[in-house]
Design a protein around this motif. Sequence first.
Motif, PDB file in Angstrom:
ATOM      1  N   GLU A 177     -21.918 -35.762 -49.223  1.00 25.33           N
ATOM      2  CA  GLU A 177     -20.925 -36.737 -48.801  1.00 25.33           C
ATOM      3  C   GLU A 177     -19.553 -36.085 -48.882  1.00 25.33           C
ATOM      4  N   ALA A 178     -18.552 -36.760 -48.348  1.00 23.73           N
ATOM      5  CA  ALA A 178     -17.189 -36.246 -48.467  1.00 23.73           C
ATOM      6  C   ALA A 178     -16.729 -36.341 -49.926  1.00 23.73           C
ATOM      7  N   PRO A 179     -15.991 -35.332 -50.388  1.00 28.12           N
ATOM      8  CA  PRO A 179     -15.484 -34.192 -49.641  1.00 28.12           C
ATOM      9  C   PRO A 179     -16.425 -32.993 -49.671  1.00 28.12           C
ATOM     10  N   LEU A 180     -16.334 -32.200 -48.618  1.00 23.97           N
ATOM     11  CA  LEU A 180     -16.941 -30.879 -48.604  1.00 23.97           C
ATOM     12  C   LEU A 180     -16.019 -29.961 -49.390  1.00 23.97           C
ATOM     13  N   VAL A 181     -16.584 -29.161 -50.296  1.00 22.86           N
ATOM     14  CA  VAL A 181     -15.797 -28.284 -51.163  1.00 22.86           C
ATOM     15  C   VAL A 181     -16.172 -26.840 -50.866  1.00 22.86           C
ATOM     16  N   ALA A 233     -10.675 -39.999 -47.291  1.00 20.48           N
ATOM     17  CA  ALA A 233      -9.466 -39.624 -46.564  1.00 20.48           C
ATOM     18  C   ALA A 233      -9.194 -38.119 -46.631  1.00 20.48           C
ATOM     19  N   PHE A 234      -9.873 -37.441 -47.542  1.00 24.66           N
ATOM     20  CA  PHE A 234      -9.664 -35.998 -47.715  1.00 24.66           C
ATOM     21  C   PHE A 234     -11.033 -35.297 -47.746  1.00 24.66           C
ATOM     22  N   PRO A 235     -11.675 -35.167 -46.593  1.00 20.53           N
ATOM     23  CA  PRO A 235     -13.048 -34.673 -46.559  1.00 20.53           C
ATOM     24  C   PRO A 235     -13.204 -33.171 -46.718  1.00 20.53           C
ATOM     25  N   LEU A 236     -12.098 -32.435 -46.865  1.00 18.02           N
ATOM     26  CA  LEU A 236     -12.215 -30.987 -47.065  1.00 18.02           C
ATOM     27  C   LEU A 236     -11.313 -30.568 -48.214  1.00 18.02           C
ATOM     28  N   MET A 285     -12.505 -32.448 -36.033  1.00 23.14           N
ATOM     29  CA  MET A 285     -13.810 -32.291 -36.694  1.00 23.14           C
ATOM     30  C   MET A 285     -13.894 -33.138 -37.955  1.00 23.14           C
ATOM     31  N   LEU A 286     -12.853 -33.120 -38.757  1.00 23.61           N
ATOM     32  CA  LEU A 286     -12.879 -33.864 -40.012  1.00 23.61           C
ATOM     33  C   LEU A 286     -12.910 -35.364 -39.786  1.00 23.61           C
ATOM     34  N   GLU A 287     -12.268 -35.837 -38.744  1.00 23.30           N
ATOM     35  CA  GLU A 287     -12.294 -37.274 -38.449  1.00 23.30           C
ATOM     36  C   GLU A 287     -13.698 -37.739 -38.096  1.00 23.30           C
ATOM     37  N   ARG A 288     -14.537 -36.852 -37.571  1.00 19.47           N
ATOM     38  CA  ARG A 288     -15.863 -37.244 -37.093  1.00 19.47           C
ATOM     39  C   ARG A 288     -17.012 -36.724 -37.957  1.00 19.47           C
ATOM     40  N   ALA A 289     -16.712 -35.893 -38.937  1.00 20.19           N
ATOM     41  CA  ALA A 289     -17.768 -35.225 -39.693  1.00 20.19           C
ATOM     42  C   ALA A 289     -18.669 -36.213 -40.418  1.00 20.19           C
ATOM     43  N   ASP A 290     -19.956 -36.016 -40.241  1.00 19.27           N
ATOM     44  CA  ASP A 290     -20.978 -36.707 -41.017  1.00 19.27           C
ATOM     45  C   ASP A 290     -21.746 -35.613 -41.744  1.00 19.27           C
ATOM     46  N   PHE A 291     -21.384 -35.391 -43.000  1.00 19.13           N
ATOM     47  CA  PHE A 291     -21.950 -34.252 -43.721  1.00 19.13           C
ATOM     48  C   PHE A 291     -23.409 -34.438 -44.088  1.00 19.13           C
ATOM     49  N   ALA A 302     -19.801 -33.394 -52.501  1.00 23.26           N
ATOM     50  CA  ALA A 302     -20.069 -34.566 -53.341  1.00 23.26           C
ATOM     51  C   ALA A 302     -21.493 -35.057 -53.092  1.00 23.26           C
ATOM     52  N   ARG A 303     -22.223 -35.284 -54.161  1.00 20.54           N
ATOM     53  CA  ARG A 303     -23.590 -35.798 -54.110  1.00 20.54           C
ATOM     54  C   ARG A 303     -24.466 -34.966 -53.170  1.00 20.54           C
ATOM     55  N   ALA A 304     -24.339 -33.664 -53.306  1.00 19.11           N
ATOM     56  CA  ALA A 304     -25.123 -32.766 -52.455  1.00 19.11           C
ATOM     57  C   ALA A 304     -26.604 -32.870 -52.789  1.00 19.11           C
TER      58      ALA A 304
END
Length: 621
Positions: A580-584, A531-534, A423-429, A568-570
């Motif tokens: 944008e990544a990362p989702l927190v 590289a660290f989207p979560l 999921m993280l490799e493909r996530a487009d937030f 990020a930049r919600a």
Amino acid sequence: MSYRNMQECLADLEAHGHLKRIDAEVDPCLELAAIQRRAFRANAPALLFTRVKGTSFPMLCNLFGTRERLHYIFRDSLPAVHAVLAAKADPAAALKTLWRSLAAVPGLWRMLPRTRHAGTGEGVPVLARRCAPADLPRLTCWPMDGGAFITLPLVYTEDPEKPGTDASNLGMYRVQQSGNAYAPDEMGLHYQIHRGIGVHHAHALAAGRPLPVHVYVGGPPSLTVAAVMPLPERLSELRFAGLLGGRRMDLARVDGLPLPVLAEADFCISGHVLPGLKPEGPFGDHVGYYSLTHDFPVFRVDAVYHREGAVWPFTAVGRPPQEDTVFGDFIHELTGPLVPQVFQGVREVHAVDAAGVHPLLLALGSERYTPYEAGRRPRELLTAALHLLGTTQTALAKYVLVAAHEDAPGLSARHAPEFLRHMLERADFSRDLHFITHSTNDTLDYTGLGLNEGSKLIWASAGEKRRTLGLELTGPAADMPSLPEGFGDVRLVGPGMLVVRGPAHALGRNQQDPGVEALAQALARWPGREAFPLVLVVDDADFCAENMDNFLWVAFTRSDPATDVYGARAQTRAKHWSCEAPLVMDARLKPFHAPPLEEDPAITRRVDALAAPGGPLHGYI
């Protein structure tokens, strides 16, 4: 082998080394539950305690503690169960392989309960003796529990508008025996949201009548499994118990009792649910926290019956894995083939036990709506996710993560770390997150707006890999910006996943934390953020990063999607939240959360002594 009752099952288990008798005196207040939890972790045999303080009845634990023992108990009936469910999942395939489907024929006959009129009840095993409610075993599992609870109750009701076994419900709902404001002839009946008994209770209330209830304990082991099964519509628990147990369920209609009696049960507590509520709880639950005191229906006990040689089975719940984990795996084994039939477009589902079951649901679906598009994106997956949230027990899921089978045919929802990585490799937030606010939530989840109310998040990702996940904090990833005051101890959990210690949470419900918002915006300036989207904000970074089970438990049992997800930049545009990544995620304990479960150190020392060399439990726990 098909067991007529619990006694036949225990005799068989003991003869083949799957059960051990413990003749030392044990205490049902905290001690027995602690023993059960250790017995499960040790893959111990079933344990039958013959001398229990405060009761003359023996108590049994860990009956379903291993998958091997569960398969042993139902070894002769499982082929018929698989055949019947496979035929229901794919009738056309069953017809093509008719010779294989013949295994289902005996099972179909066993699904018909056998009912007889027994007059005064003479000759019905469960009605052989009577006792007072206070004579029953009283198990207390955790130090802050509100009293003694029945942990394996089989609660039987019928629909007042459609009496009879066809519309009956046999469910496992919490029954409080003592404590709070219950009279000697009263018990608390805590049934959670989205349970079959609720319809029966609603019809009784509408008619202005008490709801007749029989609470059974013990009996053929198939009854216990049937009571926790998410069965297909129009398949009653009694029918499934007959199929799984390899023997038709024996029912007796007895003069003076409002419901038929499960003749081979060990105990039958007969009574009515009256109008009005009383406080029930607190009680340690399977999510790993206490469910707090709330008003629930009251069950007035009219009579307590038991068979000769009755045995009281019990379990202990707590943070997974526990004995109910084995139930979950067994349920998945049996019902997995039915998933595509029940949920169109869904190939596999997995309620993640390590995350407390209902908080996290992983699903593999198909993405076939727009095959002509150059790149796959979530379309059919959203339909599948909404379907999962619209029916059966999957409707209680809080986080629903859905991936496209076409992107990775070898991926399984049963393997949470690999699934999260996919999921993280493909996530487009900017597109993949879909919130449902002010929704119905699991009764045991305290992260939302209140009892039974919170939010849900559908995270659906599809298409080619968008990023390579980080495996260590080196290079650009090491160039992390200064974090806001109170945040630190950054730890790597797994590919693309970090935890960060945050200050103690001090806000109320439904309040977002400006400090976590500041953290998300600081991470927006981080060169290594893709590289660290979560990123997870926690109270104890070392504990959370110790293993994946800790991470899953903390992440999904301590956060509410609508309140605790940042990025990020919600921004919110046309009512759609994106980032944008990362989702927190803020997965700290909040002041309004229920406390996590902790054992009493004195009880731990007592159980240590029982397990020490020379002790009665040495070699078992």
